[in-house]
Design a protein around this motif. Structure first.
Motif, PDB file in Angstrom:
ATOM      1  N   ALA A  46      12.211  -4.111   2.392  1.00  0.00           N
ATOM      2  CA  ALA A  46      10.871  -3.827   2.150  1.00  0.00           C
ATOM      3  C   ALA A  46       9.901  -4.472   2.987  1.00  0.00           C
ATOM      4  O   ALA A  46      10.132  -5.690   3.239  1.00  0.00           O
ATOM      5  CB  ALA A  46      10.666  -3.953   0.541  1.00  0.00           C
ATOM      6  N   GLU A  47       9.003  -3.750   3.561  1.00  0.00           N
ATOM      7  CA  GLU A  47       8.115  -4.303   4.452  1.00  0.00           C
ATOM      8  C   GLU A  47       6.729  -4.474   3.919  1.00  0.00           C
ATOM      9  O   GLU A  47       6.487  -3.491   3.018  1.00  0.00           O
ATOM     10  CB  GLU A  47       7.812  -3.359   5.557  1.00  0.00           C
ATOM     11  N   MET A  48       5.748  -5.338   4.113  1.00  0.00           N
ATOM     12  CA  MET A  48       4.537  -5.554   3.465  1.00  0.00           C
ATOM     13  C   MET A  48       3.678  -4.542   3.908  1.00  0.00           C
ATOM     14  O   MET A  48       3.540  -4.045   5.129  1.00  0.00           O
ATOM     15  CB  MET A  48       3.976  -6.822   3.888  1.00  0.00           C
ATOM     16  N   THR A  49       2.845  -3.827   3.200  1.00  0.00           N
ATOM     17  CA  THR A  49       1.864  -2.735   3.437  1.00  0.00           C
ATOM     18  C   THR A  49       0.769  -3.192   4.042  1.00  0.00           C
ATOM     19  O   THR A  49      -0.003  -2.566   4.830  1.00  0.00           O
ATOM     20  CB  THR A  49       1.656  -1.841   2.240  1.00  0.00           C
ATOM     21  N   GLY A  50       0.282  -4.566   3.643  1.00  0.00           N
ATOM     22  CA  GLY A  50      -0.801  -5.203   4.351  1.00  0.00           C
ATOM     23  C   GLY A  50      -0.617  -6.228   5.322  1.00  0.00           C
ATOM     24  O   GLY A  50       0.634  -6.282   5.649  1.00  0.00           O
ATOM     25  N   SER A  76      -2.847  -7.822   0.664  1.00  0.00           N
ATOM     26  CA  SER A  76      -1.603  -8.043   0.617  1.00  0.00           C
ATOM     27  C   SER A  76      -1.176  -8.958  -0.768  1.00  0.00           C
ATOM     28  O   SER A  76      -0.187  -8.867  -1.068  1.00  0.00           O
ATOM     29  CB  SER A  76      -1.055  -8.761   1.701  1.00  0.00           C
ATOM     30  N   VAL A  77      -2.240  -8.974  -1.524  1.00  0.00           N
ATOM     31  CA  VAL A  77      -2.307  -9.869  -2.930  1.00  0.00           C
ATOM     32  C   VAL A  77      -2.239  -8.641  -4.162  1.00  0.00           C
ATOM     33  O   VAL A  77      -3.041  -7.984  -4.146  1.00  0.00           O
ATOM     34  CB  VAL A  77      -3.491 -10.589  -2.907  1.00  0.00           C
ATOM     35  N   TYR A  78      -1.420  -8.874  -4.901  1.00  0.00           N
ATOM     36  CA  TYR A  78      -1.462  -8.161  -6.011  1.00  0.00           C
ATOM     37  C   TYR A  78      -2.206  -8.671  -6.938  1.00  0.00           C
ATOM     38  O   TYR A  78      -2.370  -9.876  -7.137  1.00  0.00           O
ATOM     39  CB  TYR A  78       0.067  -8.132  -6.749  1.00  0.00           C
ATOM     40  N   PRO A  79      -3.225  -7.867  -7.579  1.00  0.00           N
ATOM     41  CA  PRO A  79      -4.414  -8.516  -8.403  1.00  0.00           C
ATOM     42  C   PRO A  79      -3.925  -9.266  -9.596  1.00  0.00           C
ATOM     43  O   PRO A  79      -4.714 -10.258  -9.984  1.00  0.00           O
ATOM     44  CB  PRO A  79      -5.178  -7.055  -8.525  1.00  0.00           C
ATOM     45  N   PHE A  80      -2.922  -8.589 -10.458  1.00  0.00           N
ATOM     46  CA  PHE A  80      -2.784  -9.288 -11.592  1.00  0.00           C
ATOM     47  C   PHE A  80      -1.297  -9.779 -11.759  1.00  0.00           C
ATOM     48  O   PHE A  80      -0.536  -8.390 -11.776  1.00  0.00           O
ATOM     49  CB  PHE A  80      -3.230  -8.831 -12.822  1.00  0.00           C
ATOM     50  N   TRP A 132       4.578  -3.775  -1.205  1.00  0.00           N
ATOM     51  CA  TRP A 132       5.593  -3.536  -0.382  1.00  0.00           C
ATOM     52  C   TRP A 132       6.010  -2.221  -0.413  1.00  0.00           C
ATOM     53  O   TRP A 132       6.037  -1.491  -1.642  1.00  0.00           O
ATOM     54  CB  TRP A 132       6.644  -4.560  -0.738  1.00  0.00           C
ATOM     55  N   ALA A 133       6.716  -1.803   0.559  1.00  0.00           N
ATOM     56  CA  ALA A 133       7.411  -0.340   0.663  1.00  0.00           C
ATOM     57  C   ALA A 133       8.571  -0.542   1.498  1.00  0.00           C
ATOM     58  O   ALA A 133       8.672  -1.103   2.383  1.00  0.00           O
ATOM     59  CB  ALA A 133       6.232   0.473   1.339  1.00  0.00           C
ATOM     60  N   PHE A 134       9.567   0.557   0.884  1.00  0.00           N
ATOM     61  CA  PHE A 134      10.606   0.613   1.709  1.00  0.00           C
ATOM     62  C   PHE A 134      10.639   1.590   2.385  1.00  0.00           C
ATOM     63  O   PHE A 134       9.639   2.844   2.554  1.00  0.00           O
ATOM     64  CB  PHE A 134      11.841   1.047   0.748  1.00  0.00           C
TER      65      PHE A 134
END
Length: 268
Positions: free
Chosen positions: A56-60, A67-71, A43-45
């Motif tokens: 914040a908006e999703m980057t993917g 769009s999934v954080y790996p861990f 996510w990014a502002f």
């Protein structure tokens, strides 16, 4: 020498103990401390120095692997306004899942032991009723948790939202519901109401219930377009059989009545 020989004999166990110690430390740090931003937030502002209230908006793309954080949990949650609410809910659900999986695994081991030692009565009149009871209530709880996590609630809630066809929100890609065989298709209504429409073409009157605006027709006040409170849903399985105020799937009330009956039969 004797000490080196002992270490060599237990090398695999020591290695796995070290691995799981690091893993548990990372999980503990992620849930109870300040998570490490190891892979970069998804996510990014818009502003480099966000202020209170910025979104914040999703980057993917939603649902895409990028769009999934790996861990662990995305570090953006640590600056979210609903951080405490989200973390408490997530940890509670995760604890329920691990607890029920462990409990059900123990029950399955009991069944395997009954088969191995030839205890037919134990298998038929202890193991099977225990599995039936656990699956109809506790495993079903885990299924509901994963269902709630997997449903695109942004799309479902948007499908029951009245919008002006001339507004910027009309035609948003967030709407992904399938209505009349069409997925994500915005349908403009006839405008007989207050001039606003739902994405699937319902003419809003201004005083519509959520059930009127939702296209899913699952029953209850939410009709399938409102995220349910799982604790209330599970309590009502026993206290209010056949009543599901915020269903997630069609026929949920009937299914829960069946599971309650199975649980009741397995008790004696």
């Amino acid at each position: 020498d004797e000490m080196t020989g002992g270490l060599h004999a237990g090398r695999y166990m020591i290695t796995m103990m070290g691995f799981f110690a690091v893993y548990a430390g990372l999980v503990y740090n992620d849930c109870f401390s300040l998570g490490l931003n190891l892979f970069g937030s998804r996510w990014a502002f818009e502003n480099e120095e966000p202020e209170d209230g910025d979104v914040a908006e999703m980057t993917g793309t939603y649902g895409d692997g990028s769009s999934v954080y790996p861990f662990g949990l995305d570090p953006i949650w640590h600056v979210a306004a609903n951080e405490l609410l989200f973390f408490n809910s997530f940890k509670m659900k995760l604890s329920v899942i691990f607890g029920i999986v462990q409990m059900f695994s123990g029950t399955c081991l009991k069944g395997l032991n009954a088969i191995y030692f030839g205890k037919r009565l134990d298998f038929l009149f202890e193991f099977l009723p225990m599995v039936a009871f656990a699956a109809s209530l506790f495993v079903y709880m885990v299924v509901l948790i994963f269902m709630k996590w997997s449903i695109n609630w942004n799309s479902r809630m948007l499908s029951a939202t009245c919008l002006d066809p001339a507004s910027d929100g009309w035609g948003s890609v967030d709407y992904q519901e399938t209505v009349n065989g069409q997925t994500g298709v915005w349908v403009e209504c006839d405008g007989n109401g207050d001039g606003t429409c739902t994405p699937w073409g319902y003419s809003c009157q201004g005083n519509d219930d959520l059930a009127d605006k939702c296209p899913l027709d699952f029953g209850g006040s939410g009709d399938g377009c409102q995220p349910p409170n799982l604790i209330t849903s599970l309590i009502n399985i026993a206290l209010a059989p056949g009543v599901v105020d915020e269903p997630m799937y069609n026929g949920q009330a009937g299914m829960q009545n069946l599971l309650l009956a199975i649980a009741g039969i397995s008790v004696p």
